[in-house]
Design a protein around this motif. Structure first.
Motif, PDB file in Angstrom:
ATOM      1  N   HIS A   1       0.854  -1.188   0.000  1.00  0.00           N
ATOM      2  CA  HIS A   1       0.000   0.000   0.000  1.00  0.00           C
ATOM      3  C   HIS A   1       0.893   1.242   0.000  1.00  0.00           C
ATOM      4  O   HIS A   1       1.749   1.400   0.876  1.00  0.00           O
ATOM      5  CB  HIS A   1      -0.919  -0.002   1.229  1.00  0.00           C
ATOM      6  CG  HIS A   1      -1.934  -1.109   1.168  1.00  0.00           C
ATOM      7  ND1 HIS A   1      -2.320  -1.826   2.264  1.00  0.00           N
ATOM      8  CD2 HIS A   1      -2.635  -1.601   0.117  1.00  0.00           C
ATOM      9  CE1 HIS A   1      -3.229  -2.730   1.897  1.00  0.00           C
ATOM     10  NE2 HIS A   1      -3.439  -2.609   0.595  1.00  0.00           N
TER      11      HIS A   1
ATOM     12  N   GLU B   1       1.591   3.801   3.144  1.00  0.00           N
ATOM     13  CA  GLU B   1       1.966   3.236   4.443  1.00  0.00           C
ATOM     14  C   GLU B   1       3.475   3.255   4.569  1.00  0.00           C
ATOM     15  O   GLU B   1       4.174   2.591   3.827  1.00  0.00           O
ATOM     16  CB  GLU B   1       1.407   1.815   4.559  1.00  0.00           C
ATOM     17  CG  GLU B   1      -0.099   1.809   4.363  1.00  0.00           C
ATOM     18  CD  GLU B   1      -0.724   0.425   4.446  1.00  0.00           C
ATOM     19  OE1 GLU B   1       0.024  -0.561   4.589  1.00  0.00           O
ATOM     20  OE2 GLU B   1      -1.956   0.347   4.389  1.00  0.00           O
TER      21      GLU B   1
ATOM     22  N   HIS C   1      -2.707   4.723  -1.878  1.00  0.00           N
ATOM     23  CA  HIS C   1      -2.882   3.415  -1.236  1.00  0.00           C
ATOM     24  C   HIS C   1      -2.877   2.286  -2.275  1.00  0.00           C
ATOM     25  O   HIS C   1      -2.294   1.230  -2.074  1.00  0.00           O
ATOM     26  CB  HIS C   1      -4.227   3.437  -0.494  1.00  0.00           C
ATOM     27  CG  HIS C   1      -4.463   2.285   0.428  1.00  0.00           C
ATOM     28  ND1 HIS C   1      -3.804   2.151   1.627  1.00  0.00           N
ATOM     29  CD2 HIS C   1      -5.289   1.218   0.334  1.00  0.00           C
ATOM     30  CE1 HIS C   1      -4.221   1.054   2.237  1.00  0.00           C
ATOM     31  NE2 HIS C   1      -5.124   0.459   1.466  1.00  0.00           N
TER      32      HIS C   1
ATOM     33  N   HIS D   1       2.632  -3.493   7.165  1.00  0.00           N
ATOM     34  CA  HIS D   1       1.739  -2.415   6.739  1.00  0.00           C
ATOM     35  C   HIS D   1       1.782  -1.297   7.762  1.00  0.00           C
ATOM     36  O   HIS D   1       2.135  -1.506   8.924  1.00  0.00           O
ATOM     37  CB  HIS D   1       0.298  -2.930   6.624  1.00  0.00           C
ATOM     38  CG  HIS D   1       0.091  -3.812   5.444  1.00  0.00           C
ATOM     39  ND1 HIS D   1      -0.687  -3.450   4.369  1.00  0.00           N
ATOM     40  CD2 HIS D   1       0.582  -5.040   5.150  1.00  0.00           C
ATOM     41  CE1 HIS D   1      -0.670  -4.425   3.470  1.00  0.00           C
ATOM     42  NE2 HIS D   1       0.093  -5.411   3.918  1.00  0.00           N
ATOM     43  N   GLY D   2       1.420  -0.097   7.328  1.00  0.00           N
ATOM     44  CA  GLY D   2       1.084   0.960   8.267  1.00  0.00           C
ATOM     45  C   GLY D   2      -0.412   1.077   8.115  1.00  0.00           C
ATOM     46  O   GLY D   2      -1.015   0.352   7.332  1.00  0.00           O
TER      47      GLY D   2
HETATM   48 ZN   LIG Z   1      -1.826  -1.826   4.205  1.00  0.00          ZN
END
Ligand SMILES: [Zn+2]
Lengths: 313, 311
Positions: A42, A45, A86, A129-130
């Motif tokens: 993403h 992130e 994203h 991920h963030g």
């Molecule tokens: Zn993510």
């Protein structure tokens, strides 16, 4: 040093690449324990970007303790990262919905496929991920319900606030970690922070956890980093709090952690009438671990998640 | 015609997003037709508006069968149409990835749930849909292979093709998949265009839906019988890829017959104008899909060909 694992030509004088930083003291990759750290699926992130740097730095500091192979894939959705988007920029597809990809699909499906092929055979895979720009998350490990039993002992090595067994039936099947688990590589996701920013405290804790996992698999000979037991939950043990009304969400909580039943988490203001249209009240005692960051909300927007009880220790 | 409010979403500043339906006839809920869910689906919205216009005339002339009710919802996503966004809201969520929806879920899931509740009793569900890449299709009716699908019903639209798609995990969140059950027969109609209006294709789609409703006894109306549809499985289509990135020059058009080995496209160097690659037809057949974007990545699908059939 990054190697290019896979490359495709863009229309105007550029290539999209799948990059990998391989850190190892041995040439015998096949017979070594191997950990794959993936991030940048993403594009908004950012914690993963810091982790790639910090993990490499700490390994290089004590390089002789490295006994296996660490593969870091820093920018899987390269164009998303570069555009702070994203999704995959052109198609607006969530890249974590296209795994296992395909060798003869769209460009990004081929990237997804190349990634899976390259990770295959690894001892363990962690997808960092963030959060997106809409909610702020405390540090969580998320595991597919379907594979939870086999993953729990690795998940517990991460100094997270929470381990969440997440069913997400339709979408889960198209994620990287699901595809990896399906081909026998234990894989889980870590999630934290808020989109487009780096929280180095979370980043450092994730790196601590990565060293614990490396040690578990014999990839690292240093000391494990001790942490407290992490609560484990599933959807049934979480209060999901959503907006009933459109407006501006004003957060009353300046930190995560314990909340009491009846405590005010925040409110929604109707900006036209200058009045409070919804107060968000904790329905139970619990631990707040997600809170809305982006203030503008429509009915249905996620405002908070509170862990009300653990399913197991 | 009666205008009904299907649902309404309130905004902090904008006008409420009101999703309107238009009903014709009374009684048994026979057919529900849905237009755009994405802000890029302008042709789909247009087709529904033209369908509403035709149904007003037909109702006026007494052509709607007794005890049959038709509902047309031209768009579920006026907000995205008005701001040229693809998906719903600031969170950019696809409504057509939120089915069957949840009452207490995210906004797009609530939209999906309210729609499903509103339309669930209709016998036939028809949606004007779009593909995730911008391209042009031969007009067709698409059904998911759910085990409940009935391709002989899909033939009654009289469009050139019926395509059956084997559902992938992600398809289980679409309207078509969730509509397709033992109570509702669901069809997606692809007119072939999204962001530009093609009058001829729009007219063809309107006629196809009217033809289908006539054959199902919902309308009393004389229309041409259309095509005898060619039924294909999606996986039997042959994809033709760009082997290099550059500017695409198509040498063949949608619907045209191609011969094995024939040059069908060129990829042009964007700096010096030379042909970098000549793309060759890998099979005999008819072009079913063509990429419309002028810039191509290496590995982009330029065409999809129905193998071994002739014009
Ligand atoms: Zn993510």
């Amino acid at each position: 040093m990054y190697d290019t694992i896979f490359s495709m030509e863009l229309p105007v004088g550029e290539h999209i690449k799948l990059l990998r930083n391989r850190i190892s003291n041995t040439e015998d990759i096949k017979n070594s324990s191997r950990m794959s750290i993936v991030t940048g699926i993403h594009g908004d992130e950012m914690e993963g970007q810091y982790i790639c740097y910090e993990l490499t730095r700490r390994i290089e500091n004590e390089r002789d303790k490295l006994k296996g192979v660490v593969d870091i894939y820093p920018a899987v959705n390269l164009l998303g990262l570069d555009n702070a988007i994203h999704t995959i920029p052109k198609e607006r597809l969530d890249m974590n919905h296209i795994f296992p990809g395909s060798p003869d699909g769209s460009m990004m499906e081929r990237v997804a496929y190349a990634l899976i092929e390259d990770i295959a055979g690894a001892s363990v895979c962690i997808d960092v991920h963030g959060s997106d720009i809409f909610t702020r998350e405390s540090l969580q490990v998320r595991i597919n319900e379907e594979f939870a039993a086999g993953l729990m002992e690795y998940a517990k090595l991460m100094p997270a606030n929470l381990i969440w067994k997440n069913p997400c039936p339709s979408v889960a099947a198209s994620t990287l970690v699901h595809s990896m688990n399906c081909i026998g590589v234990p894989a889980f996701t870590v999630e934290c922070g808020v989109g487009n920013t780096i929280n180095t405290k979370y980043g450092d804790r994730i790196v601590d956890g990565i060293f614990n996992v490396m040690k578990y698999f014999g990839i690292w000979e240093g000391e494990a980093v001790h942490h407290d037991d992490t609560p484990v939950c599933d959807d049934s043990s979480i209060d999901f709090m959503r907006a009933d009304k459109a407006g501006l969400f004003i957060n009353s909580m300046n930190k995560f952690g314990r909340v009491k039943k009846g405590q005010c988490i925040g409110k929604i203001i109707d900006v036209n009438k200058n009045e409070v249209v919804q107060e968000i009240i904790a329905p139970n005692d619990g631990i707040l671990f997600t809170v809305r960051e982006f203030p503008m909300v429509y009915e249905g927007a996620l405002l908070a998640r509170i862990l009300v009880q653990e399913v197991e220790k | 015609m009666r205008q009904v409010e299907v649902f309404r979403i309130k905004s902090p500043y904008r006008d409420d997003m009101v999703v309107h339906g238009y009903t014709f006839g009374k009684g048994q809920e026979a057919a529900c037709i849905i237009g755009s869910m994405r802000g890029t689906e302008i042709q789909q919205t247009y087709i529904c508006s033209q369908l509403v216009k035709r149904l007003v005339e037909l109702e006026h002339n007494g052509n709607i069968s007794a005890n049959k009710k038709i509902l047309v919802i031209p768009t579920l996503n006026p907000y995205a149409l008005n701001t040229s966004r693809k998906f719903w809201g600031v969170e950019d969520e696809d409504i057509n990835r939120a089915f069957p929806g949840r009452e207490m879920g995210k906004t797009n899931e609530r939209i999906a749930k309210r729609l499903m509740d509103y339309v669930k009793d209709y016998t036939f569900g028809i949606q004007f849909a779009s593909f995730y890449v911008d391209g042009e299709f031969m007009p067709h009716v698409r059904m998911m292979d759910t085990g409940y699908q009935n391709t002989s019903l899909a033939n009654l639209f009289g469009l050139p093709f019926v395509v059956v798609r084997k559902p992938q995990p992600i398809d289980t969140t679409t309207l078509n998949y969730n509509w397709q059950n033992d109570m509702t027969a669901a069809f997606s109609v692809y007119s072939g265009y999204n962001e530009t209006i093609n009058e001829e294709r729009a007219g063809q789609s309107v006629s196809a839906v009217l033809r289908f409703m006539t054959r199902m006894g919902i309308l009393r109306y004389d229309c041409l019988s259309g095509y005898i549809s060619h039924v294909i499985n999606e996986e039997s289509l042959t994809n033709v890829y760009a082997g290099k990135g550059g500017i695409l020059r198509r040498l063949k058009d949608i619907g045209k017959e191609v011969k094995y080995g024939e040059p069908i496209a060129e990829v042009i160097d964007p700096f010096v104008g030379e042909v970098k690659e000549t793309v060759i037809a890998p099979t005999d057949g008819i072009i079913f899909f063509q990429q419309r974007e002028p810039l191509v990545n290496e590995s982009d699908v330029i065409y999809r060909i129905v193998r071994r059939i002739h014009e």
